[in-house]
Write a protein that holds these residues in place. Sequence first.
Motif, PDB file in Angstrom:
ATOM      1  N   LYS A   1       0.831  -1.202   0.000  1.00  8.54           N
ATOM      2  CA  LYS A   1       0.000   0.000   0.000  1.00  8.54           C
ATOM      3  C   LYS A   1       0.865   1.251   0.000  1.00  8.54           C
ATOM      4  O   LYS A   1       0.566   2.224  -0.684  1.00  8.54           O
ATOM      5  CB  LYS A   1      -0.926   0.012   1.217  1.00  8.54           C
TER       6      LYS A   1
ATOM      7  N   GLN B   1       3.921   1.538  -1.198  1.00  8.87           N
ATOM      8  CA  GLN B   1       4.530   1.698  -2.516  1.00  8.87           C
ATOM      9  C   GLN B   1       3.518   2.222  -3.525  1.00  8.87           C
ATOM     10  O   GLN B   1       3.835   3.074  -4.354  1.00  8.87           O
ATOM     11  CB  GLN B   1       5.110   0.370  -3.003  1.00  8.87           C
ATOM     12  N   ALA B   2       2.276   1.707  -3.477  1.00  3.48           N
ATOM     13  CA  ALA B   2       1.237   2.179  -4.395  1.00  3.48           C
ATOM     14  C   ALA B   2       0.931   3.652  -4.147  1.00  3.48           C
ATOM     15  O   ALA B   2       0.755   4.431  -5.092  1.00  3.48           O
ATOM     16  CB  ALA B   2      -0.021   1.337  -4.230  1.00  3.48           C
ATOM     17  N   LYS B   3       0.900   4.043  -2.888  1.00  7.77           N
ATOM     18  CA  LYS B   3       0.650   5.440  -2.551  1.00  7.77           C
ATOM     19  C   LYS B   3       1.766   6.331  -3.063  1.00  7.77           C
ATOM     20  O   LYS B   3       1.516   7.418  -3.616  1.00  7.77           O
ATOM     21  CB  LYS B   3       0.514   5.584  -1.028  1.00  7.77           C
TER      22      LYS B   3
ATOM     23  N   GLN C   1       3.691   5.711  -5.599  1.00 12.35           N
ATOM     24  CA  GLN C   1       3.602   5.750  -7.060  1.00 12.35           C
ATOM     25  C   GLN C   1       2.514   6.719  -7.512  1.00 12.35           C
ATOM     26  O   GLN C   1       2.717   7.499  -8.442  1.00 12.35           O
ATOM     27  CB  GLN C   1       3.325   4.353  -7.607  1.00 12.35           C
ATOM     28  N   ARG C   2       1.346   6.673  -6.848  1.00 20.06           N
ATOM     29  CA  ARG C   2       0.267   7.613  -7.196  1.00 20.06           C
ATOM     30  C   ARG C   2       0.703   9.056  -6.961  1.00 20.06           C
ATOM     31  O   ARG C   2       0.407   9.944  -7.768  1.00 20.06           O
ATOM     32  CB  ARG C   2      -0.988   7.302  -6.375  1.00 20.06           C
ATOM     33  N   LYS C   3       1.434   9.279  -5.889  1.00 18.15           N
ATOM     34  CA  LYS C   3       1.916  10.629  -5.590  1.00 18.15           C
ATOM     35  C   LYS C   3       2.878  11.103  -6.676  1.00 18.15           C
ATOM     36  O   LYS C   3       2.800  12.255  -7.119  1.00 18.15           O
ATOM     37  CB  LYS C   3       2.613  10.641  -4.225  1.00 18.15           C
TER      38      LYS C   3
ATOM     39  N   GLU D   1       2.931  10.079  -9.775  1.00 20.00           N
ATOM     40  CA  GLU D   1       2.142  10.305 -10.990  1.00 20.00           C
ATOM     41  C   GLU D   1       1.413  11.636 -10.937  1.00 20.00           C
ATOM     42  O   GLU D   1       1.355  12.367 -11.927  1.00 20.00           O
ATOM     43  CB  GLU D   1       1.148   9.167 -11.197  1.00 20.00           C
ATOM     44  N   ARG D   2       0.843  11.979  -9.778  1.00 22.88           N
ATOM     45  CA  ARG D   2       0.162  13.270  -9.623  1.00 22.88           C
ATOM     46  C   ARG D   2       1.144  14.422  -9.781  1.00 22.88           C
ATOM     47  O   ARG D   2       0.836  15.434 -10.410  1.00 22.88           O
ATOM     48  CB  ARG D   2      -0.525  13.355  -8.256  1.00 22.88           C
ATOM     49  N   LYS D   3       2.329  14.260  -9.219  1.00 23.73           N
ATOM     50  CA  LYS D   3       3.341  15.305  -9.312  1.00 23.73           C
ATOM     51  C   LYS D   3       3.768  15.511 -10.763  1.00 23.73           C
ATOM     52  O   LYS D   3       3.913  16.651 -11.222  1.00 23.73           O
ATOM     53  CB  LYS D   3       4.544  14.926  -8.453  1.00 23.73           C
TER      54      LYS D   3
END
Length: 109
Positions: free
Chosen positions: A51, A53-55, A57-59, A61-63
């Motif tokens: 979780k 690592q996924a968080k 990665q999402r951060k 991607e948003r950046k």
Amino acid sequence: MRVTTTKLSLAAAVAALLVGAAVPSFAQSEGSAPAVAESAASKPLTNAEKKQQAKAQRKAERKAARARNNAELKQLGENGYRPSQNDPNYPQNLQNAQKKANAAAGASQ
């Protein structure tokens, strides 16, 4: 009473000094660090680590998406688009700025 407080303060200071001096002796040597890293790499991830690592990665991607959007807005602004103006020709001004930006990007390639 005052002598007891002074003795206790002295004892606490000596204990802190001894503990502070002992901590570096428990540090890992450089030779043992790769073994720890290898054992951690071969161990399967827990749900919490997945979780996390996924968080991350999402951060990231948003950046990256935010950076792309800001770069596009900056490029449009350099080509004449002003979103803060209350302009009745809004769509036409945006389209003109996009055309200029695309022409400049095509010329630079």
